[in-house]
Structure formats: C-alpha cells, structure tokens
Design a protein around this motif. Sequence first.
Motif, mmCIF file in Angstrom:
data_model
loop_
_atom_site.group_PDB
_atom_site.id
_atom_site.type_symbol
_atom_site.label_atom_id
_atom_site.label_comp_id
_atom_site.label_asym_id
_atom_site.label_seq_id
_atom_site.Cartn_x
_atom_site.Cartn_y
_atom_site.Cartn_z
ATOM 1 N N HIS A 243 60.061 -112.170 -21.263
ATOM 2 C CA HIS A 243 59.386 -110.900 -21.521
ATOM 3 C C HIS A 243 57.954 -110.937 -20.994
ATOM 4 C CE1 HIS A 243 62.670 -109.649 -24.202
ATOM 5 N NE2 HIS A 243 62.663 -110.905 -24.627
ATOM 6 N N VAL A 244 57.448 -109.756 -20.659
ATOM 7 C CA VAL A 244 56.063 -109.594 -20.215
ATOM 8 C C VAL A 244 55.416 -108.525 -21.087
ATOM 9 C CG1 VAL A 244 54.519 -108.953 -18.334
ATOM 10 C CG2 VAL A 244 56.619 -110.222 -17.843
ATOM 11 N N THR A 245 54.238 -108.821 -21.611
ATOM 12 C CA THR A 245 53.496 -107.847 -22.407
ATOM 13 C C THR A 245 52.116 -107.649 -21.792
ATOM 14 O OG1 THR A 245 54.634 -108.447 -24.461
ATOM 15 C CG2 THR A 245 52.531 -107.290 -24.671
ATOM 16 N N LEU A 246 51.814 -106.410 -21.449
ATOM 17 C CA LEU A 246 50.510 -106.042 -20.904
ATOM 18 C C LEU A 246 49.679 -105.450 -22.030
ATOM 19 C CD1 LEU A 246 48.537 -105.495 -18.537
ATOM 20 C CD2 LEU A 246 49.740 -103.328 -18.165
ATOM 21 N N VAL A 247 48.545 -106.077 -22.336
ATOM 22 C CA VAL A 247 47.696 -105.642 -23.450
ATOM 23 C C VAL A 247 46.341 -105.196 -22.913
ATOM 24 C CG1 VAL A 247 46.665 -106.261 -25.661
ATOM 25 C CG2 VAL A 247 48.831 -107.306 -24.970
ATOM 26 N N PRO A 290 56.463 -104.010 -24.028
ATOM 27 C CA PRO A 290 56.010 -104.199 -22.651
ATOM 28 C C PRO A 290 54.540 -103.847 -22.452
ATOM 29 C CG PRO A 290 57.350 -102.231 -22.819
ATOM 30 C CD PRO A 290 57.429 -102.908 -24.146
ATOM 31 N N GLU A 291 53.999 -102.987 -23.312
ATOM 32 C CA GLU A 291 52.608 -102.569 -23.168
ATOM 33 C C GLU A 291 52.017 -102.263 -24.535
ATOM 34 O OE1 GLU A 291 49.942 -99.645 -20.246
ATOM 35 O OE2 GLU A 291 52.080 -99.249 -20.564
ATOM 36 N N ALA A 292 50.778 -102.653 -24.727
ATOM 37 C CA ALA A 292 50.098 -102.415 -25.995
ATOM 38 C C ALA A 292 48.610 -102.316 -25.730
ATOM 39 C CB ALA A 292 50.397 -103.535 -26.990
ATOM 40 N N SER A 293 47.856 -101.975 -26.767
ATOM 41 C CA SER A 293 46.401 -101.914 -26.618
ATOM 42 C C SER A 293 45.737 -102.308 -27.924
ATOM 43 C CB SER A 293 45.942 -100.505 -26.202
ATOM 44 O OG SER A 293 46.072 -99.596 -27.293
ATOM 45 N N VAL A 294 44.480 -102.676 -27.825
ATOM 46 C CA VAL A 294 43.654 -102.977 -28.995
ATOM 47 C C VAL A 294 42.422 -102.082 -28.917
ATOM 48 C CG1 VAL A 294 42.327 -104.737 -30.215
ATOM 49 C CG2 VAL A 294 44.435 -105.378 -29.037
ATOM 50 N N PRO A 295 42.309 -101.095 -29.847
ATOM 51 C CA PRO A 295 43.221 -100.747 -30.926
ATOM 52 C C PRO A 295 44.469 -100.021 -30.425
ATOM 53 C CG PRO A 295 41.406 -99.201 -30.886
ATOM 54 C CD PRO A 295 41.099 -100.235 -29.836
ATOM 55 N N LYS A 296 45.492 -99.985 -31.266
ATOM 56 C CA LYS A 296 46.803 -99.516 -30.835
ATOM 57 C C LYS A 296 46.814 -98.062 -30.389
ATOM 58 C CE LYS A 296 49.384 -102.761 -33.726
ATOM 59 N NZ LYS A 296 50.361 -102.918 -34.825
ATOM 60 N N HIS A 297 46.071 -97.204 -31.095
ATOM 61 C CA HIS A 297 46.175 -95.773 -30.804
ATOM 62 C C HIS A 297 45.620 -95.410 -29.435
ATOM 63 C CE1 HIS A 297 42.178 -96.205 -32.738
ATOM 64 N NE2 HIS A 297 41.804 -95.241 -31.914
ATOM 65 N N LEU A 298 44.783 -96.260 -28.851
ATOM 66 C CA LEU A 298 44.217 -95.938 -27.543
ATOM 67 C C LEU A 298 45.216 -96.139 -26.404
ATOM 68 C CD1 LEU A 298 40.539 -97.240 -27.757
ATOM 69 C CD2 LEU A 298 41.408 -94.912 -27.996
#
Length: 327
Positions: A243-247, A290-298
């Motif tokens: 798996h690949v996760t882009l943060v 596959p994709e996430a952000s910190v903070p999540k809502h952005l």
Amino acid sequence: MFQESRAFDQILGIILNFMFPIKMLLRTYSLSILMIDIVWVVVNAICAVLQASFELFRPPPLKSVRLETALVIGSGRGVGRDIAIQLANLGAIVICVDKNKRNNQETVDIIKKKGDSAVSYIYDITSKDNVENLAAQIKKDLGSVTMLFYCCGIPSPRSLLTQPPFDIHDTLDLTLTSYYWLIDQFMPTMKAKNHGHVVALTSVAGLSYIKDQMPLSVAQFAVQGLAESLMEDLRINKIDGVHVTLVHIYPFIVNDDTTDLRLRIPSYFGTITSSQAASSILESVRRNYPEASVPKHLLYLGHLLRILPRKATVLIRDLLDTGVDFA
C-alpha cells in the motif's frame, strides 16, 4: 464488352449490398460494447463514491503493525520522532535513521525505556552511496523492511517563514531524490512478498506555492507525483498487498514549540502537537488510506482546489492564506 462491364457492376453491387449490413452490424456491436463499458464505469464510480461516503461514518478497521519492520527516515525530531515512538508502542520493530546522532539516540532511548524495540542508524541519505550502504546494513542486521516512512523534507513553520530557500539541488536531493533511492532499495522486496507499506509525507507547499519557496514547492509536488506513480505501478501489476499512503502535512498547523504563531483564521486552522500529527498519520496508514492530510478536514479543501477554475482557487487561497506571523 458492354455486357461484361454491366455484369461486373451487378456482381459488385450484390457484394456491396451484402457487406453493408455486415458493416452496420459491426458498428452496432462496437457501439453496444462502448455503451456497456460506459455504464459499467459510471455504476462503479457511483459505488466508489457511496463507499467513500459510508467510510466517513464507518472507517475501515485498523490493521496491526505488530512485528512489522518500520524504517523511519528523519526520526531525530518532530513528527518523525513521534511516528517512531508510536510505531514502537504499537509493537513494530522501528529502524530510526537520522544524520544527527544525538537526536536519533534520544529517540531510540525513549522507545527502549518503554520496553519497545528500536535500533539507530546514523546516515546522511542525500548521498546515493549512503542509501545503498544503509539498505545493505539493514538487510544484514534485520532482514526485510515492510514499512517505509520518509519524514525528511517537511519544513517547520520557522523554516518556511525565516530561512532563505535552499539550493535547488539540496532541496530536491533531500525531499525527492533520496526518497526515490530508498524506494528503489526496499520496494522490490515488498513487491516480491506482496506485503508492505510506503508512506509519502508532503507539506502544504505541494498543494499551493509558498512565497519565496519555489524549489520546495516543486519538490513537494514531485513527491505527490512519485506517490501516485507508485500506486499506479502497484495497480497495473496487480499487487494488492503493498500500500501507498500520501499524507499532506500543513506545517503551520503542527506546533513545534519553537514559534508563537498567529493565524489569519484561528478557529478554522488551529494548531496540534507533533504527537497528535503522528497519531493522525498512523491512523490513516493503518486504515490503508491512499491519501490523507493533517488536519484531516483539509484533505477535502485540497480536492476542491484541484477541480475549480484557477480564478476560484486563487480567491480561496487568498481567503484561507494563513497570514502566519510571529506574535
């Protein structure tokens, strides 16, 4: 002669009249297949949207990272340190890599005091030879790496505001090129075993240009391209166990206790600690997002900026410009 020509025309006409329905049938068949394909894509796209909406309220279960061999590059401080500590707390065997011996050893000591497992390697990964030597040493000492976290190249709020841009080669080497070398060393084993996870961390510079930080923005955009290329490579080769996760990390949101920041819209942005940021990252990784952000809502703001006309995105960026300043 005239009769022969007339007979030939008649035969040719019969043949053409016979072939015309065949051509029509072929065209009809091709059109039918195309329509079926379009319907299939639309139905599956709708199902994907519904599934994504459902997962907002009931996310996928968290996978275990116990006994996973996790390589954390840039574990000496900040988010990288907290990712290493939390991974070890979850039962992973953590390989801490940093060029700062003192900081990296502090991370390992914190982990070992809690009774968890960690080992320290001191390398400057901006050198290809160093990356190759690091990979060889890890394979000799610990075997295969199953999780790769590259935490270098994520700027702090102070560096974005006060430091002049690095040399373009230094920025690209730290943010992108070294990451590519690491993937080149460890991804083949993950593919062969159909087991692994690669985590790409980028900053807000990969979503929008940061003033006086063009080299950094270019490098961060490139990291996104690298992550998406990895996803496509795995999909095309039908490797579903890697798996690949882009943060996307918004540096102004992560309070590193070195600056007193004043944000333009505090109620919208707010700040979190590096420990909270690491926890959010690991949650997304453990859910195989596959994709996430910190903070999540952005994350949704980033998606919105991709589909709107440029004039609209510029207005939104001006509105949400952090306006960061030192209080």
